[in-house]
Design an enzyme around this catalytic site. Structure first.
Site, PDB file in Angstrom:
ATOM      1  N   ARG A 137      41.619 -21.060   8.469  1.00 24.60           N
ATOM      2  CA  ARG A 137      40.444 -21.915   8.733  1.00 24.60           C
ATOM      3  C   ARG A 137      39.366 -21.110   9.430  1.00 24.60           C
ATOM      4  NH1 ARG A 137      44.903 -25.424   8.742  1.00 24.60           N
ATOM      5  NH2 ARG A 137      44.677 -26.843   6.955  1.00 24.60           N
TER       6      ARG A 137
ATOM      7  N   ASP B 135      45.317 -20.894   3.030  1.00 23.99           N
ATOM      8  CA  ASP B 135      45.192 -22.347   3.050  1.00 23.99           C
ATOM      9  C   ASP B 135      44.041 -22.711   2.118  1.00 23.99           C
ATOM     10  OD1 ASP B 135      45.230 -25.160   3.876  1.00 23.99           O
ATOM     11  OD2 ASP B 135      46.410 -24.445   5.577  1.00 23.99           O
TER      12      ASP B 135
ATOM     13  N   HIS C 298      48.034 -26.911  -0.304  1.00 24.05           N
ATOM     14  CA  HIS C 298      47.129 -26.082   0.516  1.00 24.05           C
ATOM     15  C   HIS C 298      46.771 -24.802  -0.243  1.00 24.05           C
ATOM     16  CE1 HIS C 298      46.931 -28.577   4.081  1.00 24.05           C
ATOM     17  NE2 HIS C 298      48.243 -28.735   4.067  1.00 24.05           N
TER      18      HIS C 298
ATOM     19  N   ASP D 278      54.080 -28.096   3.109  1.00 27.49           N
ATOM     20  CA  ASP D 278      53.598 -29.347   3.717  1.00 27.49           C
ATOM     21  C   ASP D 278      52.498 -29.982   2.869  1.00 27.49           C
ATOM     22  OD1 ASP D 278      52.114 -27.040   4.459  1.00 27.49           O
ATOM     23  OD2 ASP D 278      50.966 -28.265   5.871  1.00 27.49           O
ATOM     24  N   GLU D 279      52.451 -31.299   2.943  1.00 30.17           N
ATOM     25  CA  GLU D 279      51.313 -32.100   2.480  1.00 30.17           C
ATOM     26  C   GLU D 279      50.925 -31.838   1.023  1.00 30.17           C
ATOM     27  OE1 GLU D 279      48.995 -32.949   6.632  1.00 30.17           O
ATOM     28  OE2 GLU D 279      48.582 -31.001   5.734  1.00 30.17           O
TER      29      GLU D 279
ATOM     30  N   TYR E 199      51.083 -28.942  19.146  1.00 30.23           N
ATOM     31  CA  TYR E 199      49.891 -28.620  18.347  1.00 30.23           C
ATOM     32  C   TYR E 199      48.770 -28.280  19.325  1.00 30.23           C
ATOM     33  CZ  TYR E 199      51.346 -29.523  13.545  1.00 30.23           C
ATOM     34  OH  TYR E 199      51.934 -29.436  12.309  1.00 30.23           O
ATOM     35  N   PHE E 200      48.531 -26.992  19.477  1.00 33.52           N
ATOM     36  CA  PHE E 200      47.621 -26.529  20.521  1.00 33.52           C
ATOM     37  C   PHE E 200      46.157 -26.571  20.068  1.00 33.52           C
ATOM     38  CE2 PHE E 200      51.207 -23.802  22.630  1.00 33.52           C
ATOM     39  CZ  PHE E 200      51.852 -24.977  23.005  1.00 33.52           C
ATOM     40  N   ASP E 201      45.862 -27.358  19.022  1.00 31.77           N
ATOM     41  CA  ASP E 201      44.451 -27.628  18.715  1.00 31.77           C
ATOM     42  C   ASP E 201      43.985 -28.896  19.428  1.00 31.77           C
ATOM     43  OD1 ASP E 201      46.158 -29.097  17.064  1.00 31.77           O
ATOM     44  OD2 ASP E 201      44.799 -29.061  15.348  1.00 31.77           O
TER      45      ASP E 201
ATOM     46  N   TRP F  57      46.330 -24.283  15.181  1.00 28.30           N
ATOM     47  CA  TRP F  57      45.515 -24.621  14.003  1.00 28.30           C
ATOM     48  C   TRP F  57      44.055 -24.415  14.380  1.00 28.30           C
ATOM     49  CZ3 TRP F  57      48.494 -24.613  10.061  1.00 28.30           C
ATOM     50  CH2 TRP F  57      49.770 -25.174  10.106  1.00 28.30           C
TER      51      TRP F  57
ATOM     52  N   GLU G 174      40.921 -25.238  12.775  1.00 29.18           N
ATOM     53  CA  GLU G 174      39.730 -25.917  12.267  1.00 29.18           C
ATOM     54  C   GLU G 174      38.612 -25.913  13.311  1.00 29.18           C
ATOM     55  OE1 GLU G 174      42.811 -27.049  11.788  1.00 29.18           O
ATOM     56  OE2 GLU G 174      42.991 -28.239   9.950  1.00 29.18           O
TER      57      GLU G 174
HETATM   58  C1  ACM Z   1      50.917 -29.398   9.114  1.00 25.83           C
HETATM   59  O1  ACM Z   1      50.403 -29.746  10.191  1.00 25.83           O
HETATM   60  N1  ACM Z   1      50.385 -29.777   7.961  1.00 25.83           N
HETATM   61  C2  ACM Z   1      52.085 -28.557   9.079  1.00 25.83           C
END
Ligand code: ACM
Length: 668
Positions: free
Chosen positions: A162, A191, A252, A314-315, A407-409, A455, A457
């Site tokens: 990102r 990604d 992704h 994922d996703e 999740y350190f964002d 992450w 973003e």
């Molecule tokens: C994720 O947060 N999609 C692994």
């Protein structure tokens, strides 16, 4: 995005058994610390020799690290390859200690680090460095330390897809990880928004997939050459950090598919390349695409010695598979009941390819739903502690990487000058109070350890990334290393001042609001930044960067703010920006509150007392450029109300874009 973070926290939070506050200023806290009353310690100052066994190259490398870390960050000058004498630092090999275990003895004869492995010697050296850093020029007290990790996997994920970080910053992150005995860096290299790893067989992956137009039309991107990757891998290895590369598949995949459309399906809107969220794009499952992905993995395996290779998982959105006759035909030929099973088959192919080359696949817990995943593939559990248990019971090894607490964002403290990030607070103590052992399943799987996710973003700059990592990563390191009976928050908090000095010494910026500062009481008068306004409905609060990078707090699902204001004479000033709306929200997009658009252009509405209270102002937003730069609007209030009132401010719009965000409010 719809995860209820408080439920996630509650499911994981278990305060470790209270232990006495331990004075030793080391993170993670060693397992056994014995002091001898009255025993003399060691003065390790300039000229102290570091002595290693003759011919022991690995020990010499550790000595070199210690010498440089002491010189560059503590201003002290040891002597390498010095002759043994009283007061020296000695590195010794002893048989029978574990893979990362060490002993450290400090007494009047100096300091002795004993270990079986290079890793153990290195960790003894990091403990000694922390003790030296905390003591300043004073002699170290006599102490006997026996230490070994609770879990073998103590990791961070760095998202370079990102936003891209410099090699120097990644090395700085590795330096500070190593000081805290963190030993895995999962490098998220691909990604939807970017492909960051040079692949010689497929140069378009970086030439095309490495670049995007940001929401304001600026070209953004970059990638890491194979030479740079080799440099980072070697730098990390010297510090006991294994770089675990992550190549996302089958979802992704947008950046790769912009470069090689034949590997996927038609229908990717080019304008979506800078959106965040979950995309419909997915890799095809035909033999040429699988062969191409294997070729990519060949180069990945040549670059990264890590036993474990991350393959995403994922996703993945299956719509394009459902719509493609060729995929449906292949599903039938393989006798698979549905697309989830097809993803399981796909993953088994890739994991099998890695296994055939002596490597192990690791992927996100979404993969489990598909079934058909080889048992020897490891799982990164992010949805919940329950998913970790499920994976363990199915016999998989598991790394606990739970959203939101790891999740350190998420921001670390809700203060007006918080950096961009997810606004739900994950404080260092939230991280520390997780007890990973709580999720142990009864199947054949093992809990490998814990991992925090950076992450990126909203972590646009290298400094913002580092400031989001620490000191939460220090709390995580102690979860991964120190036995639960030794852990307690008060003891950890007592060591935080030394932790902050450590971060200063390694030039790691600290996020606002951590050094015991309190959030100022909401100012009733004057200037209010978006971070001290109140969200009307708290749906999806993000602290988003304006064009110049400074953050604006906005609920992207409901652009509505409340504030209690002491009003004087005259108009208020509302500084407002039209941010790009770059989110793939699938069905959630329908839930964005538009607030009954009536006119022909977007408007800002101000009401008194409540959001359906008397209307004080309605201002057209047509003159505000859609470029993410805040513009100050003078907003006269009907009847010029004075005194203390609740105000509700919201935008009335026709669609999700642009994303109106109040930057600040100036009260008369
Ligand atoms: C994720 O947060 N999609 C692994």
């Amino acid at each position: 995005m719809a995860v209820d973070w408080r439920a996630g926290l509650a499911a994981l939070a278990l305060i470790a058994a209270p232990a006495r506050a331990v004075a030793l200023p080391v993170i993670p806290l060693p397992q056994v610390v014995q002091t001898v009353d009255g025993a003399a310690g060691a003065a390790l100052g300039d000229g102290t020799p570091i002595v290693v066994p003759r011919g022991d190259r690995e020990a010499a490398d550790v000595a070199q690290w210690l010498d440089a870390a002491v010189r560059d960050h503590l201003g002290r000058h040891f002597v390498r390859d010095g002759a043994a004498r009283d007061g020296a630092i000695r590195l010794r090999r002893v048989p029978g200690l574990g893979a990362e275990a060490y002993r450290l003895d400090i007494d009047s004869h100096g300091a002795t680090i004993a270990a079986t492995t290079r890793q153990g010697l290195f960790y003894g050296a990091t403990t000694l460095w922390q003790l030296l850093a905390a003591k300043g020029d004073a002699p170290l007290a006599a102490v006997h330390i026996e230490d070994a990790p609770r879990y073998p996997w103590r990791g961070l994920l760095l998202d370079s897809a990102r936003h891209v970080q410099s090699v120097a910053t990644i090395e700085r992150l590795i330096d500070v990880m190593a000081l805290h005995k963190l030993n895995r860096l999962q490098w998220h290299l691909t990604d939807d928004q970017g492909w960051r790893l040079q692949i010689r067989a497929y140069p378009r992956l970086t030439a095309i997939g490495g670049w995007r137009l940001d929401p304001y039309g600026q070209r953004y991107g970059g990638f890491y050459s194979q030479d740079e990757v080799r440099q980072v891998v070697a730098y990390a290895a010297a510090r006991n950090v294994t770089i675990v590369p992550e190549i996302e598949m089958p979802g992704h995949a947008l950046a790769a598919l912009r470069a090689y459309p034949d590997w996927g399906f038609a229908g990717v809107p080019a304008s979506a390349q800078s959106d965040w969220g979950v995309f419909p794009s997915i890799f095809a499952v035909d033999p040429p695409t699988l062969k191409a992905l294997e070729t990519v993995l060949d180069e990945v395996m040549a670059l990264f010695p890590s036993h474990t290779i991350a393959i995403g998982g994922d996703e993945a959105q299956h719509g394009q598979w459902r719509a493609a006759p060729a995929v449906q035909a292949r599903m039938k030929a393989l006798d698979l009941p549905d697309e989830a099973a097809l993803q399981g088959w796909f993953t088994a192919q890739i994991a099998g390819y890695l296994a055939a080359h002596g490597r192990q696949a690791i992927g996100w817990d979404d993969m489990l739903s598909a079934g058909g995943i080889p048992r020897d593939a490891a799982i990164l559990s992010w949805h919940s502690a329950h998913d970790a248990t499920r994976a363990l019971q199915a016999g998989h090894d598991v790394v606990l990487a739970t959203d939101p607490v790891f999740y350190f964002d998420h921001i670390q403290a809700a203060v007006p000058d918080a950096p961009p990030g997810r606004w739900a607070v994950v404080s260092p103590s939230d991280v520390y109070r997780v007890e990973p052992g709580q999720v142990d399943g009864t199947g054949g799987g093992h809990l490998l350890g814990v991992q925090g996710e950076l992450w990126s973003e909203y972590l646009r700059t290298d400094a913002q990334m580092l400031a989001m990592a620490w000191p939460r990563a220090a709390a995580l390191a102690e979860l991964g290393w120190t036995q639960p009976a030794r852990r307690d928050w008060d003891g950890f908090a007592a060591r935080l001042p030394d932790e902050y000095r450590l971060l200063d010494r390694w030039q790691v910026p600290l996020a606002p609001g951590l050094r015991g500062q309190r959030v100022e009481p909401v100012a009733l008068r004057g200037v209010k930044t978006s971070q001290i306004l109140v969200s009307c409905s708290n749906r999806l609060l993000l602290n988003l960067p304006a064009r110049d990078g400074h953050p604006l707090l906005v609920d992207i699902m409901d652009r509505c703010w409340k504030t209690y204001a002491e009003l004087g004479h005259g108009p208020i000033t509302v500084q407002i920006a039209a941010l790009a709306f770059n989110y793939q929200l699938a069905d959630d997009a329908k839930a964005i509150v538009l607030r009954a658009p009536a006119g022909t252009q977007d408007e800002l509405v101000v009401r008194q007392d409540r959001c359906d209270g008397p209307e004080l102002a309605r201002v057209a937003l047509g003159a505000v450029p859609h470029d993410g730069v805040p513009v100050a609007l003078r907003v006269p209030l009907a009847g010029d109300p004075k005194g203390a009132h609740w105000l509700c401010l919201y935008t009335a719009t026709h669609g999700p874009a642009p994303l109106w965000a109040i930057d600040r409010l100036v009260l008369p």
